[in-house]
Enzyme design. Structure first.
Site, short mmCIF file in Angstrom:
data_model
loop_
_atom_site.label_atom_id
_atom_site.label_comp_id
_atom_site.label_asym_id
_atom_site.label_seq_id
_atom_site.Cartn_x
_atom_site.Cartn_y
_atom_site.Cartn_z
N GLY A 194 -6.80 0.61 4.14
CA GLY A 194 -8.23 0.92 4.05
C GLY A 194 -8.58 1.67 2.78
N ASP A 235 -12.34 -1.27 -8.29
CA ASP A 235 -12.50 -0.14 -9.22
C ASP A 235 -11.61 -0.23 -10.45
OD1 ASP A 235 -14.33 0.85 -7.49
OD2 ASP A 235 -13.22 2.64 -6.91
N GLY A 267 -23.79 12.01 -9.85
CA GLY A 267 -23.72 10.62 -9.41
C GLY A 267 -23.72 10.61 -7.89
N GLU A 323 0.85 -1.21 0.00
CA GLU A 323 0.00 0.00 0.00
C GLU A 323 0.88 1.25 0.00
OE1 GLU A 323 -2.44 2.86 -0.13
OE2 GLU A 323 -3.31 0.85 -0.30
N GLY A 375 -21.65 17.16 -11.77
CA GLY A 375 -21.87 15.71 -11.74
C GLY A 375 -22.83 15.34 -10.62
N ILE A 424 -9.10 4.46 -0.31
CA ILE A 424 -9.95 5.66 -0.43
C ILE A 424 -11.22 5.49 0.37
CG2 ILE A 424 -11.39 6.99 -2.06
CD1 ILE A 424 -8.44 7.61 -2.36
N HIS A 439 -44.41 -5.36 12.15
CA HIS A 439 -45.13 -4.08 12.20
C HIS A 439 -44.85 -3.42 13.53
CE1 HIS A 439 -48.43 -1.22 11.69
NE2 HIS A 439 -48.76 -1.49 12.95
#
Length: 464
Positions: free
Chosen positions: A40, A310, A182, A35, A180, A42, A443
C-alpha cells in the site's frame, strides 16, 4: 538458487505498483511485486489515507464546537489525541491488509525486501531470509518518493517532525511552525490548528497553496487566517536553533529576519524520488533532480524498464500513479494505451475549507495564449451550502472563448474534493460550455454551483 521467472516484476507496492501488478495479472501475465516496507506504500500507510482519517476527526471536533449554530447542545467538548491517532492507524491497517488479500486473489507473488536491478531484465531481492533472484522481460519501477530534508531543518522526531511524526504525535503542539504550504503542509496546519495549536505557516512562494489558481489561494488564505493561523508568504526559514523543548526559527521575509519561538516544527518542503540503491545509473537510466526521466508512456529509454508514479515526476498524486500503472500494464500486453495527461488529473487538498482543481488556472490559460471566459459562483448563493452551515466557498470555471472547451475548474469550500470529479469527467469527454449548460443538476445540491459557475462565464447566471 535458480532464478524465478516472471512476465512482469513491479518494484514498489504503493498505489502505482500494486495497481500495475493487479492489471498485469488481469491481462494474463505472471506477476511479482517487491516491497521493502508496507503493502500500500506511503499513500495507504503514511499519507493520503491516515491523514484523511485524522482530518475527519478534526472536522467533527470543529462541528461539535459549532453545535449551537445547528440548534444542538454539546458541552465539555474535548478530544483525545491518542485515540484520534489510534483510529487513523486502524483505518490505514485495515486497508493495508486489504492489499495483501488483493495480491493473493490476483495470484501476484509478493517478495518483501529491498530490490536492485543488477542487469536488464533481472531483479535481486534482499529479504530477511536471504536473497531471491528474479527475471522478467518487463520491470516497472514504482518506488515512490520521500520527504525532502533541507540542511539545518532535518527532522529529529522530537522538536522537528516530518509527516510521519505528525501522524503519530507524541504530544500536542502548543506553538506550531509548518514549513511549506503545499497539500501536505496545509493539511497538517489545518488539523493541528483546529485542535487548538497556535499555528504559523511559512511559504517561500508568493502565496499559500502555490499550485492552485491565485484567486482560490487568496480565498483559502482568508479562511485560514480567520481560523487563527498566521500565514507568512515570500518567507524562508533560514535556520532552526534547537533548545530544550523549544525551537527558535530565523524567518526571513523581504530581506528582514525575525526570530520566533515554537515547541514543534513540521517540515513539508516537497519530496525527493527514491532512485538510490537500485542500480539505475549503471543501467543507463536518466535521472533528473531525483526523478526518472520517462516519455509519455512511462518508458525509461532502457528496453523493458518503465517508471510510474512519484519516482517519474509531478504531479505527485496517488491517482496519477495508479492510472499510469494500468496504462503500462496495458502497453506491455500490447493493448491500446492512452498516455496520462497531467492537466487532466485533479488535485485535492483536505484542509478546512477543502480545495480542488483540474486543468489550467486562469493565469496558465492566459499564458498559453487562450482567449478565455471565466465564471464564478459563491457558496453563499447555494441553498444546500447554507443548510449545511458551510456558506464559505467558491467555484470557478475557465473556458476557451473560441471553442467553449472547459480549460480548468477550481474550487474551495465544503466537499469540493468530491465535486471536482464532475468537471474531470467533463474534460475527459471533451465537454463544451453548451453541454454543461444543458445538463440538469439535481436540487438541492452543492453541485448546482458547478452549473451556475458555467452559466456565469457566459453572463447567464441565475442565482447571483
Amino acid at each position: 538458487m535458480a532464478a524465478q521467472n516472471f512476465d512482469l516484476i513491479v518494484i514498489g507496492a504503493g498505489p502505482g505498483g500494486y495497481v500495475a501488478a493487479i492489471r498485469g495479472a488481469q491481462l494474463g501475465m505472471k506477476v511479482a511485486i517487491v516491497e521493502r516496507e508496507h503493502l500500500g506504500g506511503i499513500c495507504l500507510n503514511w499519507g493520503c489515507i491516515p491523514t484523511k482519517a485524522m482530518l475527519r476527526s478534526s472536522e467533527v471536533f470543529h462541528l461539535m464546537q459549532r453545535a449551537k449554530d445547528f440548534g444542538l447542545k454539546a458541552t465539555g467538548v474535548d478530544y483525545d489525541l491518542d485515540a484520534v491517532v489510534k483510529r487513523s492507524r486502524s483505518v490505514a491497517g485495515q486497508l493495508s491488509g486489504g492489499i495483501g488479500h488483493l495480491m493473493k486473489k490476483n495470484k501476484v507473488t509478493v517478495f518483501m525486501g529491498a530490490a536492485t536491478i543488477p542487469a536488464k531484465g533481472k531483479v535481486s531481492v534482499k529479504g530477511e531470509k536471504g536473497t531471491d533472484e528474479l527475471t522478467a522481460k518487463n520491470i516497472v519501477l514504482a518506488t515512490g518518493a520521500r520527504a525532502r530534508e533541507l540542511p539545518g531543518l532535518e527532522a529529529d522526531g522530537d522538536l522537528v517532525w516530518t509527516y510521519k511524526h505528525a501522524l503519530e504525535p507524541k504530544k500536542m503542539p502548543k506553538k506550531l511552525l509548518v514549513i511549506g504550504s503545499g497539500a501536505i503542509g496545509i493539511e497538517f496546519a489545518s488539523f493541528y490548528n483546529t485542535l487548538g495549536a497556535d499555528t504559523t505557516v511559512v511559504e517561500v512562494m508568493d502565496r499559500v497553496l502555490p499550485v492552485e489558481d491565485a484567486e482560490i489561494s487568496a480565498f483559502a488564505k482568508k479562511q485560514f487566517v480567520k481560523q487563527g493561523m498566521k500565514i507568512m508568504e515570500k518567507s524562508m526559514v533560514k535556520q532552526l536553533d534547537r533548545g530544550k523543548g523549544k525551537v527558535t526559527a530565523h524567518i526571513e521575509t523581504g530581506g528582514k529576519t525575525e526570530k520566533m519561538e515554537f515547541d514543534t516544527v513540521i517540515s513539508a518542503v516537497g519530496i525527493v524520488g527514491n532512485v538510490e540503491g537500485l542500480g539505475l545509473e549503471e543501467l543507463g537510466v536518466k535521472i533528473d533532480r531525483t526523478h526518472v526521466v520517462t516519455d509519455e508512456f512511462c518508458r525509461t529509454g532502457v528496453d523493458g524498464l518503465y517508471a510510474i508514479g512519484d519516482i517519474a515526476g509531478a504531479p505527485w498524486l496517488a491517482h496519477k500513479a495508479s492510472h499510469e500503472g494500468v496504462m503500462v500494464a496495458d502497453l506491455i500486453a500490447g493493448k491500446h494505451a492512452h498516455p496520462v495527461r497531467p492537466e487532466s488529473i485533479a488535485g485535492c487538498t483536505y484542509c478546512h475549507p477543502q480545495v480542488a482543481s483540474v486543468g489550467y488556472s486562469e493565469a496558465k490559460a492566459k499564458e498559453l495564449g487562450y482567449d478565455i471566459k471565466v465564471g464564478r459562483f459563491p457558496f453563499i448563493g447555494n441553498g444546500k451550502a447554507i443548510a449545511l452551515g458551510e456558506p464559505e466557498g467558491m467555484i470557478k470555471t475557465v473556458f476557451d472563448a473560441k471553442t467553449g472547451e472547459l480549460l480548468g475548474a477550481h474550487m474551495v469550500g465544503a466537499e469540493v474534493t468530491e465535486l471536482i470529479q464532475g468537471y474531470v469527467v467533463g474534460r475527459q469527454l471533451e465537454t463544451t460550455e453548451e453541454d454543461l449548460m444543458n445538463t440538469v443538476f439535481p436540487h438541492p445540491t452543492l453541485s448546482e454551483m458547478m452549473h451556475e459557475s458555467v452559466l456565469d462565464a457566459y453572463d447567464r447566471v441565475i442565482h447571483m
